[in-house]
Design a protein around this motif. Structure first.
Motif, PDB file in Angstrom:
ATOM      1  N   ILE A  95      -1.856   8.196   0.225  1.00 39.95           N
ATOM      2  CA  ILE A  95      -0.876   9.198   0.863  1.00 39.95           C
ATOM      3  C   ILE A  95      -0.280   8.090   1.365  1.00 39.95           C
ATOM      4  CG2 ILE A  95       0.302   9.879   2.175  1.00 39.95           C
ATOM      5  CD1 ILE A  95      -2.433  12.511   2.311  1.00 39.95           C
ATOM      6  N   TYR A  96       0.124   7.202   2.378  1.00 40.21           N
ATOM      7  CA  TYR A  96       0.726   6.251   2.658  1.00 40.21           C
ATOM      8  C   TYR A  96       0.784   5.167   1.604  1.00 40.21           C
ATOM      9  CZ  TYR A  96       1.342   8.268   7.718  1.00 40.21           C
ATOM     10  OH  TYR A  96       1.443   9.160   8.336  1.00 40.21           O
ATOM     11  N   ALA A  97      -0.215   4.795   1.201  1.00 39.24           N
ATOM     12  CA  ALA A  97      -0.417   3.884  -0.329  1.00 39.24           C
ATOM     13  C   ALA A  97       1.538   4.613  -1.487  1.00 39.24           C
ATOM     14  CB  ALA A  97      -1.837   3.191  -0.898  1.00 39.24           C
ATOM     15  N   ILE A  98       0.776   5.651  -1.860  1.00 36.41           N
ATOM     16  CA  ILE A  98       2.165   6.550  -2.240  1.00 36.41           C
ATOM     17  C   ILE A  98       3.517   6.227  -1.407  1.00 36.41           C
ATOM     18  CG2 ILE A  98       2.365   8.583  -3.349  1.00 36.41           C
ATOM     19  CD1 ILE A  98      -0.433   9.071  -3.781  1.00 36.41           C
ATOM     20  N   TYR A  99       3.251   6.511  -0.455  1.00 36.06           N
ATOM     21  CA  TYR A  99       5.205   6.163   0.023  1.00 36.06           C
ATOM     22  C   TYR A  99       5.343   5.191  -0.668  1.00 36.06           C
ATOM     23  CZ  TYR A  99       7.921   5.991   3.912  1.00 36.06           C
ATOM     24  OH  TYR A  99       9.033   5.938   4.767  1.00 36.06           O
ATOM     25  N   LEU A 100       4.716   3.730  -0.035  1.00 33.23           N
ATOM     26  CA  LEU A 100       5.437   2.184   0.096  1.00 33.23           C
ATOM     27  C   LEU A 100       5.281   2.070  -1.653  1.00 33.23           C
ATOM     28  CD1 LEU A 100       2.782   0.840   2.269  1.00 33.23           C
ATOM     29  CD2 LEU A 100       4.992   1.689   2.684  1.00 33.23           C
ATOM     30  N   HIS A 101       4.660   2.207  -2.521  1.00 28.27           N
ATOM     31  CA  HIS A 101       5.072   3.150  -3.442  1.00 28.27           C
ATOM     32  C   HIS A 101       5.824   3.362  -3.605  1.00 28.27           C
ATOM     33  CE1 HIS A 101       4.853   2.225  -7.854  1.00 28.27           C
ATOM     34  NE2 HIS A 101       4.697   3.833  -7.823  1.00 28.27           N
ATOM     35  N   GLY A 102       6.843   4.821  -4.065  1.00 35.18           N
ATOM     36  CA  GLY A 102       7.773   5.679  -4.102  1.00 35.18           C
ATOM     37  C   GLY A 102       8.725   4.708  -3.089  1.00 35.18           C
ATOM     38  N   ARG A 103       8.306   4.148  -1.975  1.00 25.90           N
ATOM     39  CA  ARG A 103      10.294   3.791  -1.468  1.00 25.90           C
ATOM     40  C   ARG A 103      10.740   2.349  -2.405  1.00 25.90           C
ATOM     41  NH1 ARG A 103       8.105   1.349   4.129  1.00 25.90           N
ATOM     42  NH2 ARG A 103       9.269  -0.450   2.899  1.00 25.90           N
ATOM     43  N   VAL A 104       8.821   1.518  -2.436  1.00 20.61           N
ATOM     44  CA  VAL A 104       9.405   0.102  -3.364  1.00 20.61           C
ATOM     45  C   VAL A 104      10.168   0.282  -4.486  1.00 20.61           C
ATOM     46  CG1 VAL A 104       8.759  -2.387  -4.030  1.00 20.61           C
ATOM     47  CG2 VAL A 104       8.508  -0.888  -1.328  1.00 20.61           C
ATOM     48  N   SER A 105       8.630   1.223  -5.680  1.00 15.50           N
ATOM     49  CA  SER A 105       9.259   1.040  -6.798  1.00 15.50           C
ATOM     50  C   SER A 105      10.300   2.255  -7.434  1.00 15.50           C
ATOM     51  CB  SER A 105       7.631   1.392  -7.721  1.00 15.50           C
ATOM     52  OG  SER A 105       7.209   0.034  -6.940  1.00 15.50           O
ATOM     53  N   LEU A 106       9.945   3.801  -7.333  1.00 13.55           N
ATOM     54  CA  LEU A 106       9.939   4.826  -7.307  1.00 13.55           C
ATOM     55  C   LEU A 106      11.863   4.972  -6.187  1.00 13.55           C
ATOM     56  CD1 LEU A 106       7.723   6.836  -7.416  1.00 13.55           C
ATOM     57  CD2 LEU A 106       8.237   5.339  -9.220  1.00 13.55           C
ATOM     58  N   GLY A 107      12.393   3.770  -5.613  1.00 12.31           N
ATOM     59  CA  GLY A 107      13.367   4.768  -4.252  1.00 12.31           C
ATOM     60  C   GLY A 107      13.075   5.817  -4.319  1.00 12.31           C
ATOM     61  N   TRP A 108      12.198   5.878  -3.389  1.00  6.34           N
ATOM     62  CA  TRP A 108      12.271   6.670  -2.375  1.00  6.34           C
ATOM     63  C   TRP A 108      13.313   7.164  -1.055  1.00  6.34           C
ATOM     64  CZ3 TRP A 108       7.141   9.268  -2.132  1.00  6.34           C
ATOM     65  CH2 TRP A 108       6.151   9.769  -3.409  1.00  6.34           C
ATOM     66  N   ARG A 109      14.416   8.140  -1.276  1.00 10.92           N
ATOM     67  CA  ARG A 109      14.500   7.887   0.055  1.00 10.92           C
ATOM     68  C   ARG A 109      15.532   9.271   1.108  1.00 10.92           C
ATOM     69  NH1 ARG A 109      13.582   3.457  -0.813  1.00 10.92           N
ATOM     70  NH2 ARG A 109      15.006   1.306  -0.717  1.00 10.92           N
ATOM     71  N   GLY A 110      15.981   9.175   2.091  1.00 10.95           N
ATOM     72  CA  GLY A 110      15.643  10.200   1.972  1.00 10.95           C
ATOM     73  C   GLY A 110      15.269  10.900   3.243  1.00 10.95           C
ATOM     74  N   LYS A 111      15.478  12.659   2.155  1.00 13.36           N
ATOM     75  CA  LYS A 111      14.008  13.669   2.641  1.00 13.36           C
ATOM     76  C   LYS A 111      13.183  13.632   2.029  1.00 13.36           C
ATOM     77  CE  LYS A 111      14.923  18.766   2.961  1.00 13.36           C
ATOM     78  NZ  LYS A 111      15.665  19.592   2.276  1.00 13.36           N
TER      79      LYS A 111
END
Length: 276
Positions: free
Chosen positions: A227-243
């Motif tokens: 779950i946290y690996a997906i979080y890091l991937h989403g933030r770095v590679s997919l541009g996850w931000r905010g909510k």
């Protein structure tokens, strides 16, 4: 001092409760003095928490990392230590209005699993116990703070969206600061989560002759890490931000709690000694 261990942890519980109330009061009434007193009770709780761990060590004859109650003391201790550093660095009492209630609730939960000290089980008599649990204390403590600050972010964002900003908002850090703090906590935690799994596997091979058996604790530890690996991937590679990113941080810590508490209570396995 060894006989006072339970009393020390009870005083820590009360101190964290008082600190929670004072931090929330500071946020509501905007009184700096309430924030100052909240810090005093936070530090008092931390010191008494430390005494509880020392007393448990004297009572048990080993470092208090052998079961859920003992690890709970260390978990909250690590959470508060990291929070004290963050508050000192950012000079913002409002953070405590979200972090200290988490510490208070966790202390209450772990207090319910109190048991008399007893010698280590054979499987726990290993130097890997110290390494394994220290990595868990750092990882879980950082993730608990990321959870509290993610809730703070979501709360502030919702108020800003409704346009009902008031004087309280002036005390809250900017959303970009809260987001950065959540990211920093998770960035700190993930390497230790990785070490937690690796050291657990090595220790399992030493104790049971197998690195991995898909025991419920092992399985949910891996789920938490993913779950946290997906979080890091989403933030770095997919541009996850905010909510979206903050919601993921909240879900991640709920998984942490289930991995540590829910699995021990509901899914017995090789790690059932955690309740002993």
């Amino acid at each position: 001092m060894g006989n006072w261990e339970k009393e020390f942890f009870s005083v820590a519980f009360i101190s964290y409760f008082v600190a929670s109330c004072l931090y929330i009061g500071h946020l509501i009434w905007l009184k700096e003095k309430l924030g100052s007193w909240a810090r005093v009770f936070t530090i008092l709780g931390f010191l008494v928490n430390t005494l509880a761990m020392a007393a448990r060590t004297m009572n048990a004859g080993h470092i208090p990392f052998a079961n859920m109650y003992e690890f709970g003391m260390a978990f909250v201790w690590g959470l508060i230590l990291l929070y004290i550093y963050i508050e000192y660095h950012h000079k913002n009492y409002s953070l405590g209005a979200f972090v200290l209630p988490v510490a208070f609730v966790l202390t209450g939960i772990f207090s319910n699993f109190y048991q008399e000290a007893h010698p280590l089980m054979p499987a726990l008599k290993s130097n890997w116990l110290l390494i394994h649990v220290i990595t868990a204390v750092i990882a879980y403590g950082a993730l608990a703070i990321s959870f509290a600050l993610a809730l703070m972010y979501l709360w502030k964002q919702r108020i800003e969206e409704t346009g009902e900003e008031g004087p309280i908002m002036s005390k809250l850090p900017p959303l970009v600061t809260l987001s950065a703090l959540v990211n920093q906590c998770i960035d700190l935690a993930v390497p230790f989560l990785t070490l937690l799994i690796i050291t657990g596997a090595v220790w399992a091979e030493y104790a049971w002759g197998s690195y991995w058996r898909w025991d419920p604790k092992e399985t949910w530890s891996l789920i938490t890490w993913l779950i946290y690996a997906i979080y890091l991937h989403g933030r770095v590679s997919l541009g996850w931000r905010g909510k979206k990113a903050m919601n993921w941080a909240v879900v991640g810590f709920i998984t942490v709690l289930f991995t540590f508490i829910g699995v021990n209570v509901l899914l017995p396995g090789l790690h059932s000694y955690a309740l002993l």
